[in-house]
Design a protein around this motif. Structure first.
Motif, PDB file in Angstrom:
ATOM      1  N   HIS A  49      30.547 -66.464  -4.555  1.00  0.00           N
ATOM      2  CA  HIS A  49      30.359 -67.668  -3.740  1.00  0.00           C
ATOM      3  C   HIS A  49      30.459 -68.943  -4.585  1.00  0.00           C
ATOM      4  N   LEU A  50      30.002 -68.907  -5.820  1.00  0.00           N
ATOM      5  CA  LEU A  50      30.184 -70.054  -6.712  1.00  0.00           C
ATOM      6  C   LEU A  50      31.663 -70.315  -6.934  1.00  0.00           C
ATOM      7  N   GLN A  51      32.381 -69.277  -7.237  1.00  0.00           N
ATOM      8  CA  GLN A  51      33.802 -69.415  -7.536  1.00  0.00           C
ATOM      9  C   GLN A  51      34.583 -69.884  -6.305  1.00  0.00           C
ATOM     10  N   THR A  52      34.223 -69.371  -5.141  1.00  0.00           N
ATOM     11  CA  THR A  52      34.948 -69.738  -3.920  1.00  0.00           C
ATOM     12  C   THR A  52      34.696 -71.198  -3.543  1.00  0.00           C
ATOM     13  N   TRP A  53      33.432 -71.639  -3.638  1.00  0.00           N
ATOM     14  CA  TRP A  53      33.147 -73.025  -3.266  1.00  0.00           C
ATOM     15  C   TRP A  53      33.751 -74.007  -4.259  1.00  0.00           C
ATOM     16  N   ILE A  54      33.706 -73.721  -5.550  1.00  0.00           N
ATOM     17  CA  ILE A  54      34.273 -74.651  -6.524  1.00  0.00           C
ATOM     18  C   ILE A  54      35.788 -74.716  -6.374  1.00  0.00           C
ATOM     19  N   ARG A  55      36.410 -73.608  -5.973  1.00  0.00           N
ATOM     20  CA  ARG A  55      37.855 -73.629  -5.730  1.00  0.00           C
ATOM     21  C   ARG A  55      38.167 -74.540  -4.544  1.00  0.00           C
ATOM     22  N   ARG A  56      37.323 -74.521  -3.519  1.00  0.00           N
ATOM     23  CA  ARG A  56      37.544 -75.431  -2.392  1.00  0.00           C
ATOM     24  C   ARG A  56      37.381 -76.885  -2.831  1.00  0.00           C
ATOM     25  N   VAL A  57      36.359 -77.160  -3.614  1.00  0.00           N
ATOM     26  CA  VAL A  57      36.159 -78.527  -4.116  1.00  0.00           C
ATOM     27  C   VAL A  57      37.403 -79.005  -4.855  1.00  0.00           C
ATOM     28  N   HIS A  58      37.977 -78.153  -5.679  1.00  0.00           N
ATOM     29  CA  HIS A  58      39.201 -78.509  -6.396  1.00  0.00           C
ATOM     30  C   HIS A  58      40.364 -78.710  -5.428  1.00  0.00           C
ATOM     31  N   ASP A  59      40.483 -77.854  -4.438  1.00  0.00           N
ATOM     32  CA  ASP A  59      41.572 -77.982  -3.463  1.00  0.00           C
ATOM     33  C   ASP A  59      41.470 -79.289  -2.679  1.00  0.00           C
ATOM     34  N   LEU A  60      40.254 -79.800  -2.499  1.00  0.00           N
ATOM     35  CA  LEU A  60      40.062 -81.069  -1.798  1.00  0.00           C
ATOM     36  C   LEU A  60      40.369 -82.271  -2.688  1.00  0.00           C
ATOM     37  N   GLY A  61      40.677 -82.034  -3.951  1.00  0.00           N
ATOM     38  CA  GLY A  61      41.087 -83.119  -4.844  1.00  0.00           C
ATOM     39  C   GLY A  61      40.041 -83.582  -5.826  1.00  0.00           C
ATOM     40  N   TYR A  62      38.917 -82.867  -5.929  1.00  0.00           N
ATOM     41  CA  TYR A  62      37.830 -83.303  -6.806  1.00  0.00           C
ATOM     42  C   TYR A  62      37.690 -82.321  -7.977  1.00  0.00           C
ATOM     43  N   PRO A  63      38.014 -82.762  -9.194  1.00  0.00           N
ATOM     44  CA  PRO A  63      37.993 -81.859 -10.359  1.00  0.00           C
ATOM     45  C   PRO A  63      36.591 -81.697 -10.930  1.00  0.00           C
ATOM     46  N   LEU A  64      35.665 -81.259 -10.086  1.00  0.00           N
ATOM     47  CA  LEU A  64      34.265 -81.121 -10.495  1.00  0.00           C
ATOM     48  C   LEU A  64      33.968 -79.666 -10.849  1.00  0.00           C
ATOM     49  N   PRO A  65      32.971 -79.399 -11.694  1.00  0.00           N
ATOM     50  CA  PRO A  65      32.070 -80.359 -12.331  1.00  0.00           C
ATOM     51  C   PRO A  65      32.589 -80.944 -13.631  1.00  0.00           C
ATOM     52  N   GLY A  66      33.670 -80.373 -14.192  1.00  0.00           N
ATOM     53  CA  GLY A  66      34.192 -80.889 -15.452  1.00  0.00           C
ATOM     54  C   GLY A  66      33.434 -80.400 -16.670  1.00  0.00           C
ATOM     55  N   LEU A  67      32.380 -79.620 -16.448  1.00  0.00           N
ATOM     56  CA  LEU A  67      31.555 -79.074 -17.518  1.00  0.00           C
ATOM     57  C   LEU A  67      31.197 -77.634 -17.174  1.00  0.00           C
ATOM     58  N   PRO A  68      30.945 -76.789 -18.176  1.00  0.00           N
ATOM     59  CA  PRO A  68      30.564 -75.402 -17.880  1.00  0.00           C
ATOM     60  C   PRO A  68      29.164 -75.323 -17.285  1.00  0.00           C
ATOM     61  N   ILE A  69      28.939 -74.287 -16.487  1.00  0.00           N
ATOM     62  CA  ILE A  69      27.648 -74.060 -15.846  1.00  0.00           C
ATOM     63  C   ILE A  69      27.176 -72.651 -16.176  1.00  0.00           C
ATOM     64  N   GLN A  70      25.947 -72.543 -16.680  1.00  0.00           N
ATOM     65  CA  GLN A  70      25.328 -71.251 -16.899  1.00  0.00           C
ATOM     66  C   GLN A  70      24.629 -70.798 -15.612  1.00  0.00           C
ATOM     67  N   VAL A  71      24.606 -69.509 -15.387  1.00  0.00           N
ATOM     68  CA  VAL A  71      24.009 -68.955 -14.171  1.00  0.00           C
ATOM     69  C   VAL A  71      23.078 -67.803 -14.554  1.00  0.00           C
ATOM     70  N   ASP A  72      21.859 -67.842 -14.037  1.00  0.00           N
ATOM     71  CA  ASP A  72      20.917 -66.731 -14.188  1.00  0.00           C
ATOM     72  C   ASP A  72      20.492 -66.285 -12.792  1.00  0.00           C
ATOM     73  N   PRO A  73      21.037 -65.179 -12.292  1.00  0.00           N
ATOM     74  CA  PRO A  73      20.731 -64.746 -10.922  1.00  0.00           C
ATOM     75  C   PRO A  73      19.381 -64.054 -10.779  1.00  0.00           C
ATOM     76  N   HIS A  74      18.695 -63.814 -11.895  1.00  0.00           N
ATOM     77  CA  HIS A  74      17.357 -63.206 -11.876  1.00  0.00           C
ATOM     78  C   HIS A  74      16.464 -64.073 -12.764  1.00  0.00           C
ATOM     79  N   ALA A  75      15.885 -65.120 -12.174  1.00  0.00           N
ATOM     80  CA  ALA A  75      15.179 -66.127 -12.966  1.00  0.00           C
ATOM     81  C   ALA A  75      13.833 -66.452 -12.327  1.00  0.00           C
ATOM     82  N   ALA A  76      13.264 -67.582 -12.772  1.00  0.00           N
ATOM     83  CA  ALA A  76      12.024 -68.141 -12.207  1.00  0.00           C
ATOM     84  C   ALA A  76      10.836 -67.205 -12.342  1.00  0.00           C
ATOM     85  N   ASN A  77      10.883 -66.301 -13.333  1.00  0.00           N
ATOM     86  CA  ASN A  77       9.775 -65.362 -13.558  1.00  0.00           C
ATOM     87  C   ASN A  77       9.455 -64.547 -12.303  1.00  0.00           C
ATOM     88  N   GLY A  78      10.481 -64.307 -11.488  1.00  0.00           N
ATOM     89  CA  GLY A  78      10.303 -63.511 -10.284  1.00  0.00           C
ATOM     90  C   GLY A  78       9.798 -64.268  -9.077  1.00  0.00           C
TER      91      GLY A  78
END
Length: 582
Positions: A279-308
């Motif tokens: 879902h991250l990859q799909t939404w960012i691809r849409r953002v790019h297709d709409l003409g916005y080269p965001l975020p322009g920086l790498p993003i780290q992802v932790d899908p198991h976080a917040a100490n549970g």
């Protein structure tokens, strides 16, 4: 070159915003600091030089160039004081927004030692950068140390400010590259979540079951393509924007795939990696297709976080931007709404970093991110579109809605999430009328001109200006009405409008040809007043009307800009018109 006659808002802490049509001469590439020397003379009541500022961010968008300059004293930044500049692609200055206070006063104070403060904060989970900053108070300047810290959970990261005696003064919310060959594989994911795809309410067979597998939930997985990094005969879930990192407990091993299929069920930790990544990859691809080269920086992802805990968030304190998804209740990374919402914060931060401060500003930030979540899911299925976080919002909380009947200022609260529902309801109305492409572009465009302490009305003006550039203003009335019907188009407390049989005439002649504007009172005599305000709600002109059949406005408004014309009768009937001089 004359100064813009812009007035302060009712609350001194709020920034000033003006819209212009002023040609700037820039002999070098956009992004150069020389543009500031042409801008500063336009700001009234301040005598400042370019060396009083540092260029904090520069971004190019499909509509133009966006500069954020931070005011500094003796080379040390001033917290919350800035000049934001928007120049379109034709090198026309379109917007200025600034917050400058105390610039006429000298600043002499003693700073604490950053290293001593770091030692005193060693008990915290994480201490990032500690920088010296100035802060202006009515009684004068104060020298502070600004520390980026995490006390427990990264989603609650914040900035804390300390005086020379290392006493905490206040705090504000902080948050909230690879080698190899791209390779497309197939992944089993929710699309967008098991309730939306099954068109079923939460309950019965469609329960979380404490993350255990169940036939009904597993059957809602579908195969979707994802781009991976193929290295040494293995597929890694990473691309030029996203990569997984172990940032917080609970610990979980990110999957390395030996074949071109990512097939996991939700009781396996790998599923949240794959689902969030898709879902991250799909939404960012849409953002790019709409003409916005965001975020322009790498993003780290932790899908198991917040100490549970059942909390997700965006944080910039780990070096690169980070998205953290909690596991309490229903795992957040299983719900596309949560994933896209948090990515929305990262997109906002990437173009307007450090500006998400102030209640109205944080409220419409949450509303924008709820809008992105709604738009993404609704383009997959219309089922349950009224609710955001359809899957996650069932066990420990009930999610939010995008179709609230709440309005401002009657329903304005200290809860940014409650306020966000009002903002996203206005955007949803625009979406219903013009569709996702136009509305998505509009909201993405407006992100570039955000500042700290920004108001709903100022962000609404950003949306209107973006429409004028992207779509020649064809949606102006629709957008304004959506905002105005919810009390968002004017500074809060400005009570408008009520219905009447009055008519506004010759607004185009007033705007473009310098002619008089006329309000006709429908053949009846009118007793009351006519008032003109600037767009921040400052009264500029007032006149008493007795037994009048119409009112004409001409000379009192000569400067280019947006204005509010308020007609108020002795019988308490009140209508406000939004007018402009070009």
């Amino acid at each position: 070159m004359s100064c813009i006659q812009a007035q302060a808002q009712n609350m001194e802490e709020m920034p000033k915003q003006v819209f212009l049509n002023y040609r700037v001469e820039v002999k070098e590439l956009p992004g150069s600091g020389r543009i500031l020397s042409q801008i500063l003379p336009l700001i009234p009541e301040h005598v400042l030089k370019p060396e009083n500022f540092s260029l904090l961010t520069y971004k190019e968008s499909p509509v133009g160039y966006h500069y954020l300059y931070q005011y500094q004293i003796q080379g040390i930044p001033v917290e919350g004081q800035f000049v934001r500049v928007f120049v379109d692609k034709k090198m026309t200055l379109r917007q200025l927004i600034w917050q400058l206070r105390g610039t006429h006063l000298s600043a002499t104070a003693t700073f604490g030692d950053p290293e001593i403060l770091r030692q005193r904060l060693a008990h915290l989970k994480h201490v990032g950068e500690i920088n010296k900053v100035w802060k202006f108070y009515p009684e004068g300047w104060q020298a502070l140390l600004k520390a980026s810290v995490i006390e427990d959970i990264a989603a609650f990261a914040e900035y804390r400010f300390y005086d020379a005696n290392y006493q905490e003064i206040y705090q504000i919310d902080n948050a909230a590259r690879f080698e190899g060959k791209d390779s497309m594989i197939q992944a089993h994911v929710f699309f967008p979540d098991p309730l939306t795809s099954s068109q079923m309410p939460y309950g019965g067979a469609y329960l979380d079951f404490n993350d255990a597998d169940s036939p009904a939930i597993n059957n809602e997985r579908v195969w979707r393509p994802i781009i991976t990094d193929f290295v040494n005969d293995s597929f890694y879930l990473r691309d030029s924007v996203f990569r997984f990192a172990e940032l917080e407990n609970p610990l979980s091993q990110q999957p390395v795939l030996l074949g071109p299929f990512a097939d996991f069920t939700r009781n396996q930790q790998e599923f949240e990696f794959v689902n969030s990544y898709y879902h991250l990859q799909t939404w960012i691809r849409r953002v790019h297709d709409l003409g916005y080269p965001l975020p322009g920086l790498p993003i780290q992802v932790d899908p198991h976080a917040a100490n549970g805990a059942d909390i997700s968030g965006f944080s910039p304190v780990f070096g690169d931007m980070a998205l953290l998804f909690g596991e309490g209740g229903i795992d957040d990374a299983e719900d596309a709404d949560v994933v896209v919402h948090e990515l929305g914060h990262a997109l906002s931060y990437s173009v307007s970093p450090g500006t998400n401060n102030g209640l109205e500003r944080t409220s419409f930030e949450e509303g924008n991110c709820d809008y992105f979540a709604m738009s993404y899911s609704r383009q997959i299925s219309n089922f349950g579109w009224e609710k955001t976080f359809n899957w996650d919002g069932n066990v420990t909380w009930q999610g939010r809605v995008v179709n609230t009947e709440k309005v401002m200022p009657a329903n304005y609260t200290s809860n940014k999430y409650s306020n966000a529902e009002v903002w996203v309801a206005a955007l949803r109305e625009v979406y219903d009328s013009v569709g996702p492409d136009i509305t998505d572009r509009l909201v993405l465009c407006a992100l570039y001109n955000q500042v700290t302490q920004m108001t709903f009305a100022q962000m609404a003006n950003n949306c209107l200006q973006c429409d004028s550039i992207l779509n020649n203003g064809v949606n102006h009335t629709l957008i304004f009405n959506a905002m105005n019907s919810r009390g968002l188009a004017f500074p809060l407390g400005f009570k408008e409008p009520q219905s009447s049989n009055w008519s506004l005439l010759n607004s185009a002649g007033f705007a473009f040809r310098g002619e008089a504007l006329r309000v006709d009172f429908g053949g009846q005599t009118f007793n009351g007043s006519a008032e003109v305000y600037d767009i921040q709600g400052k009264l500029l002109y007032s006149v008493r009307l007795d037994d009048a059949l119409y009112f004409e406005l001409d000379e009192p408004v000569n400067e280019k800009g947006l204005y509010l014309l308020r007609i108020h009768s002795d019988t308490n009937l009140s209508v406000t018109y939004r007018i402009a001089r070009h």
